[in-house]
Design a protein around this motif. Structure first.
Motif, PDB file in Angstrom:
ATOM      1  N   VAL A 197       0.973  -1.123  -0.017  1.00 47.08           N
ATOM      2  CA  VAL A 197      -0.020  -0.008  -0.031  1.00 47.08           C
ATOM      3  C   VAL A 197       0.933   1.199   0.037  1.00 47.08           C
ATOM      4  O   VAL A 197       1.839   1.470   0.766  1.00 47.08           O
ATOM      5  CB  VAL A 197      -0.951   0.063   1.288  1.00 47.08           C
ATOM      6  N   VAL A 198       0.787   2.213  -1.032  1.00 43.96           N
ATOM      7  CA  VAL A 198       1.428   3.313  -1.003  1.00 43.96           C
ATOM      8  C   VAL A 198       1.252   4.082   0.316  1.00 43.96           C
ATOM      9  O   VAL A 198       0.318   4.423   0.638  1.00 43.96           O
ATOM     10  CB  VAL A 198       1.006   4.174  -2.412  1.00 43.96           C
ATOM     11  N   GLY A 199       2.661   4.625   0.459  1.00 44.14           N
ATOM     12  CA  GLY A 199       2.690   5.449   1.799  1.00 44.14           C
ATOM     13  C   GLY A 199       3.015   4.879   3.238  1.00 44.14           C
ATOM     14  O   GLY A 199       3.037   5.359   4.162  1.00 44.14           O
ATOM     15  N   CYS A 200       2.421   3.246   3.202  1.00 47.66           N
ATOM     16  CA  CYS A 200       2.603   2.534   4.374  1.00 47.66           C
ATOM     17  C   CYS A 200       4.090   2.331   4.742  1.00 47.66           C
ATOM     18  O   CYS A 200       4.971   2.164   4.110  1.00 47.66           O
ATOM     19  CB  CYS A 200       1.965   1.126   4.012  1.00 47.66           C
ATOM     20  N   GLY A 201       4.331   2.532   6.256  1.00 49.85           N
ATOM     21  CA  GLY A 201       5.693   2.376   6.865  1.00 49.85           C
ATOM     22  C   GLY A 201       5.977   0.942   7.202  1.00 49.85           C
ATOM     23  O   GLY A 201       7.082   1.032   7.799  1.00 49.85           O
ATOM     24  N   ASN A 202       5.087   0.140   6.969  1.00 46.45           N
ATOM     25  CA  ASN A 202       5.456  -1.252   7.550  1.00 46.45           C
ATOM     26  C   ASN A 202       6.264  -1.955   6.560  1.00 46.45           C
ATOM     27  O   ASN A 202       6.069  -2.145   5.339  1.00 46.45           O
ATOM     28  CB  ASN A 202       4.004  -2.052   7.568  1.00 46.45           C
ATOM     29  N   LEU A 203       7.516  -1.926   6.821  1.00 48.57           N
ATOM     30  CA  LEU A 203       8.632  -2.412   5.939  1.00 48.57           C
ATOM     31  C   LEU A 203       8.770  -4.016   5.919  1.00 48.57           C
ATOM     32  O   LEU A 203       9.741  -4.602   5.324  1.00 48.57           O
ATOM     33  CB  LEU A 203       9.969  -1.947   6.310  1.00 48.57           C
ATOM     34  N   ASP A 204       8.071  -5.038   7.009  1.00 50.08           N
ATOM     35  CA  ASP A 204       8.512  -6.160   7.202  1.00 50.08           C
ATOM     36  C   ASP A 204       7.195  -6.898   7.395  1.00 50.08           C
ATOM     37  O   ASP A 204       6.986  -7.187   8.255  1.00 50.08           O
ATOM     38  CB  ASP A 204       9.565  -6.346   8.157  1.00 50.08           C
ATOM     39  N   VAL A 205       6.200  -7.337   6.201  1.00 49.12           N
ATOM     40  CA  VAL A 205       5.247  -7.910   6.333  1.00 49.12           C
ATOM     41  C   VAL A 205       5.461  -9.331   6.385  1.00 49.12           C
ATOM     42  O   VAL A 205       6.299  -9.793   5.434  1.00 49.12           O
ATOM     43  CB  VAL A 205       4.381  -7.692   5.099  1.00 49.12           C
ATOM     44  N   LYS A 206       4.888 -10.277   7.310  1.00 47.56           N
ATOM     45  CA  LYS A 206       5.260 -11.717   7.334  1.00 47.56           C
ATOM     46  C   LYS A 206       3.792 -12.453   7.499  1.00 47.56           C
ATOM     47  O   LYS A 206       2.651 -11.803   7.676  1.00 47.56           O
ATOM     48  CB  LYS A 206       5.832 -11.932   8.882  1.00 47.56           C
ATOM     49  N   GLU A 207       3.850 -13.555   7.046  1.00 46.48           N
ATOM     50  CA  GLU A 207       2.679 -14.530   6.886  1.00 46.48           C
ATOM     51  C   GLU A 207       1.978 -14.420   8.171  1.00 46.48           C
ATOM     52  O   GLU A 207       0.743 -14.374   8.324  1.00 46.48           O
ATOM     53  CB  GLU A 207       2.951 -15.772   6.565  1.00 46.48           C
ATOM     54  N   SER A 208       2.766 -14.567   9.340  1.00 50.47           N
ATOM     55  CA  SER A 208       2.048 -14.533  10.682  1.00 50.47           C
ATOM     56  C   SER A 208       1.378 -13.111  10.956  1.00 50.47           C
ATOM     57  O   SER A 208       0.606 -13.211  11.779  1.00 50.47           O
ATOM     58  CB  SER A 208       3.050 -14.718  11.826  1.00 50.47           C
ATOM     59  N   ASP A 209       1.433 -12.201  10.286  1.00 52.45           N
ATOM     60  CA  ASP A 209       0.686 -11.019  10.635  1.00 52.45           C
ATOM     61  C   ASP A 209      -0.379 -10.917   9.648  1.00 52.45           C
ATOM     62  O   ASP A 209      -1.455  -9.978  10.219  1.00 52.45           O
ATOM     63  CB  ASP A 209       1.866  -9.809   9.946  1.00 52.45           C
ATOM     64  N   LEU A 210      -0.876 -11.819   8.953  1.00 51.55           N
ATOM     65  CA  LEU A 210      -2.161 -12.002   8.073  1.00 51.55           C
ATOM     66  C   LEU A 210      -3.364 -12.795   8.860  1.00 51.55           C
ATOM     67  O   LEU A 210      -3.163 -13.670   9.308  1.00 51.55           O
ATOM     68  CB  LEU A 210      -1.739 -12.445   6.671  1.00 51.55           C
ATOM     69  N   ILE A 211      -4.461 -12.175   8.824  1.00 49.78           N
ATOM     70  CA  ILE A 211      -5.603 -12.553   9.378  1.00 49.78           C
ATOM     71  C   ILE A 211      -6.650 -12.557   8.427  1.00 49.78           C
ATOM     72  O   ILE A 211      -7.129 -11.585   7.736  1.00 49.78           O
ATOM     73  CB  ILE A 211      -6.043 -11.862  10.781  1.00 49.78           C
ATOM     74  N   PRO A 212      -7.437 -13.739   8.119  1.00 47.67           N
ATOM     75  CA  PRO A 212      -8.682 -13.762   7.310  1.00 47.67           C
ATOM     76  C   PRO A 212      -9.516 -12.821   7.884  1.00 47.67           C
ATOM     77  O   PRO A 212      -9.947 -12.876   9.014  1.00 47.67           O
ATOM     78  CB  PRO A 212      -8.897 -15.302   7.667  1.00 47.67           C
ATOM     79  N   ASP A 213     -10.080 -12.003   6.832  1.00 51.46           N
ATOM     80  CA  ASP A 213     -11.116 -10.970   7.031  1.00 51.46           C
ATOM     81  C   ASP A 213     -12.411 -11.584   6.380  1.00 51.46           C
ATOM     82  O   ASP A 213     -12.726 -11.319   5.457  1.00 51.46           O
ATOM     83  CB  ASP A 213     -10.796  -9.744   6.315  1.00 51.46           C
ATOM     84  N   VAL A 214     -13.039 -12.415   7.323  1.00 54.19           N
ATOM     85  CA  VAL A 214     -14.253 -13.067   6.874  1.00 54.19           C
ATOM     86  C   VAL A 214     -15.335 -12.116   6.718  1.00 54.19           C
ATOM     87  O   VAL A 214     -16.155 -12.191   5.617  1.00 54.19           O
ATOM     88  CB  VAL A 214     -14.820 -13.829   8.082  1.00 54.19           C
ATOM     89  N   VAL A 215     -15.465 -10.981   7.590  1.00 53.57           N
ATOM     90  CA  VAL A 215     -16.401 -10.075   7.111  1.00 53.57           C
ATOM     91  C   VAL A 215     -16.431  -9.382   5.787  1.00 53.57           C
ATOM     92  O   VAL A 215     -17.437  -9.062   5.268  1.00 53.57           O
ATOM     93  CB  VAL A 215     -16.618  -8.871   8.420  1.00 53.57           C
TER      94      VAL A 215
END
Length: 227
Positions: A197-215
């Motif tokens: 995402v443009v402008g996001c400062g998160n420089l280290d996205v990991k699989e463990s950070d991801l949560i299914p968004d059921v809604v």
């Protein structure tokens, strides 16, 4: 026992994990439907469904520990200690006992699918509240996804997401297949994955950070069904 037969068994276990994950998603969908239906015994039924999700999370975690233990042992066997294969079962049991002993209730509660279950139920409860009180403002970012102006487009694929996941650190959402592919590709290059995402400062996205968004997934499906 040969290494090829061991690897074949591990492949079957990973396939089983995928089925477990699908089952947990189905339980989450049932829980959301239950909240929306507002039956007489919602709370007791939700507790039963949560217990099912936790049992699946424990099984999923145990499989992960087992696979890790086998990988450790077979790596030793192929690189420095061939005799380990002769006592593979016993050595794996030892390794598995070490890792599963550290499996706590807190770690199960932190399982991505368990977190997704709880957030989805809270989201459904919040959505119902908004229907009853039309004048209520957005309560928080998660509840805001119920509004029609939500962007369903994945920042990576630039098309509507099919299986959206939320980054629990920066809260941005992506299609699961796209972001997981990017993370693994960067990891294979020994590099960290930056949030797309443009402008996001998160420089280290990991699989463990991801949560299914059921809604959000239900919202996307609802929109597709109405068009």
């Amino acid at each position: 026992m040969s290494l090829s037969s061991v690897h074949g068994s591990l492949t079957a276990l990973k396939a089983l994990q995928a089925d477990i994950g699908t089952g947990m998603d189905i339980v989450t969908d049932v829980a959301v439907d239950l909240v929306e239906a507002q039956g007489e015994h919602v709370n007791s039924e939700l507790k039963k469904l949560e217990a099912m999700v936790l049992e699946c999370a424990q099984l999923d975690s145990e499989i992960n520990h087992y696979v890790d233990a086998v990988h450790q042992v077979t790596t030793r066997a192929s690189s420095q200690d061939p005799d380990v294969m002769l006592r593979l079962v016993d050595v794996v049991k030892e390794k598995l006992a070490e890792t599963t002993a550290r499996l706590s209730d807190h770690s199960l509660q932190s399982h991505p699918k368990v977190v997704a279950f709880k957030e989805s139920v809270r989201g459904a409860e919040g959505e119902d509240s908004r229907h009853l009180e039309d004048s209520m403002e957005e309560l928080d970012e998660d509840l805001a996804i119920a509004h029609s102006q939500v962007n369903f487009t994945c920042p990576l694929t630039q098309v509507d997401m099919e299986n959206p996941v939320k980054n629990k650190k920066c809260t941005h959402r992506y299609d699961e297949a796209a972001i997981v592919s990017l993370i693994r590709n960067r990891r294979s290059q020994k590099k960290k994955c930056r949030c797309p995402v443009v402008g996001c400062g998160n420089l280290d996205v990991k699989e463990s950070d991801l949560i299914p968004d059921v809604v959000l997934r239900r919202r996307i499906q609802s929109q597709k069904n109405s068009t």
